[in-house]
Design an enzyme around this catalytic site. Structure first.
Site, PDB file in Angstrom:
ATOM      1  CE1 TYR A 170      -2.892  -9.905   7.378  1.00 15.45           C
ATOM      2  CE2 TYR A 170      -1.087  -9.906   7.256  1.00 15.45           C
ATOM      3  CZ  TYR A 170      -2.058  -9.970   7.957  1.00 15.45           C
ATOM      4  OH  TYR A 170      -1.611  -9.648   9.515  1.00 15.45           O
ATOM      5  CG  HIS A 204      -4.616 -14.446  11.364  1.00 14.46           C
ATOM      6  ND1 HIS A 204      -4.853 -13.878  10.087  1.00 14.46           N
ATOM      7  CD2 HIS A 204      -4.783 -12.672  12.327  1.00 14.46           C
ATOM      8  CE1 HIS A 204      -4.884 -12.541   9.731  1.00 14.46           C
ATOM      9  NE2 HIS A 204      -4.469 -11.922  11.300  1.00 14.46           N
ATOM     10  CG  LEU A 225       2.279   3.872  12.945  1.00  8.99           C
ATOM     11  CD1 LEU A 225       2.999   4.790  11.216  1.00  8.99           C
ATOM     12  CD2 LEU A 225       3.520   5.191  13.725  1.00  8.99           C
ATOM     13  N   GLY A 268      -1.753  11.414   9.199  1.00  9.37           N
ATOM     14  CA  GLY A 268      -2.310  11.200   8.018  1.00  9.37           C
ATOM     15  C   GLY A 268      -3.227  10.954   7.347  1.00  9.37           C
TER      16      GLY A 268
END
Length: 329
Positions: A55, A121, A202, A210
């Site tokens: 990240y 990962h 989400l 959103g």
């Protein structure tokens, strides 16, 4: 704050995915805003913070380490190896020597002597899973990590890995619109006593109501632009599912995001969602899902409304799909 269990740790029932504070969703927030968000989560009782070497190509671990170092004893710190940034490109490398080197680099960025939960990962399919997990087991023995996790793997791979060393957690995408874990992985986790950590609960803002027009609302480097479900024609069809979904949320007296998280929390006490956000208001809203209780009839209605048969488009493009090991419908 409600608690759930990952290996030897009690953690908040909702964790915080830290990726979008540094990576993948367009321009990241300012360091000051990112720090405020992390501390707000901590103040609200969140104890599971999830980052990765990938990240921001180390920037997210640096951020998390700097901000949370004074609070290290209060949190469960999770990071990931096996996929990093090299010369500006994402590289999957699960060789034991790479895993061990990456861990040392992450420990420095995170400003800690030990990582509580360290995930592979991605499974590097050029390396036997037993070899990669063996390297992680060596890190446990060396006291550099406390528990081992896997990300985006199948039930069969989980079982192979668990035979080498106990796996504390398996992390993959799970939400109303991504049901792949229901094929086999959830059952395997429960058979082995492995916690399930759900990322993108989400649906990358879809279930939070959103995002309405990806073409105009997403920045050029937003990863959702490469995901088939967010292609204009597919997304228009998916948006039609939200009419009834919004109505159900209103009837429940909760937000769309809270409804999605409450559904996931109700799917099992061994499931820990880790929604990410840059917004203090969205963080507060997400945590409000812990007070939402769904009846079985409501859960069944949601199951039927948004699922792998009603959603249009695969979750990943073909190239990304080849990199992961999860079961597909």
């Amino acid at each position: 704050m409600q608690q759930r269990r990952i290996g030897p740790f009690d953690v908040s029932a909702l964790g915080l995915g830290c990726m979008n504070l540094s990576h993948a969703y367009g321009t990241p927030p300012s360091p000051e805003a990112a720090e405020a968000l992390l501390l707000r989560a901590l103040d609200h009782g969140v104890t599971l913070f999830d980052t990765a070497a990938l990240y921001g190509f180390g920037a997210n671990e640096t951020l998390v380490g700097r901000v949370l170092k004074p609070h290290r004893s209060k949190i469960v710190l999770a990071s990931k190896c096996g996929m990093t940034g090299i010369d500006g490109k994402r590289v999957i490398d699960g060789r034991p020597e790479t895993i061990k080197r990456t861990c040392d680099e992450s420990l420095k960025r995170l400003q800690t002597e030990v990582i509580d939960l360290y995930y592979l990962h991605r499974w590097d399919k050029q390396v036997a899973i037993e070899d990669s997990v063996g390297a992680l087991a060596d890190l446990v023995t060396a006291g550099k990590i406390r528990a081992i996790g896997l990300s985006e793997v199948s039930a069969a791979t989980l079982r192979r890995a668990h035979a080498v060393h106990p796996i504390a957690a398996l992390q993959t995408e799970y939400s109303l619109w991504t049901r792949n874990p229901e094929i086999a992985v959830l059952d395997a986790c429960r058979d082995l006593g492995v916690a399930f950590v759900a990322f993108s609960p989400l649906a990358r803002a879809f279930l939070a109501d959103g995002l309405h027009d990806p073409e105009t609302e997403l920045e050029a480097k937003d990863i959702r632009r490469q995901m088939p479900r967010f292609e204009p024609a597919n997304y228009r069809r998916n948006l039609a599912l939200l009419d009834e979904y919004r109505r159900m949320a209103a009837e429940m007296g909760c937000s769309p995001a809270q409804l999605a998280l409450a559904w996931l929390l109700a799917k099992g006490s061994d499931i820990i969602p880790i929604p990410g956000t840059r917004s203090p208001d969205h963080l507060d809203d997400n945590l409000g899902s812990l007070a939402v209780r769904l009846e079985e009839a409501t859960i069944r209605t949601l199951d039927a409304l948004i699922n792998q048969k009603t959603v249009t488009g695969p979750r990943y493009n073909a190239a990304t799909q080849q990199e992961i090991d999860t079961e597909e419908f």
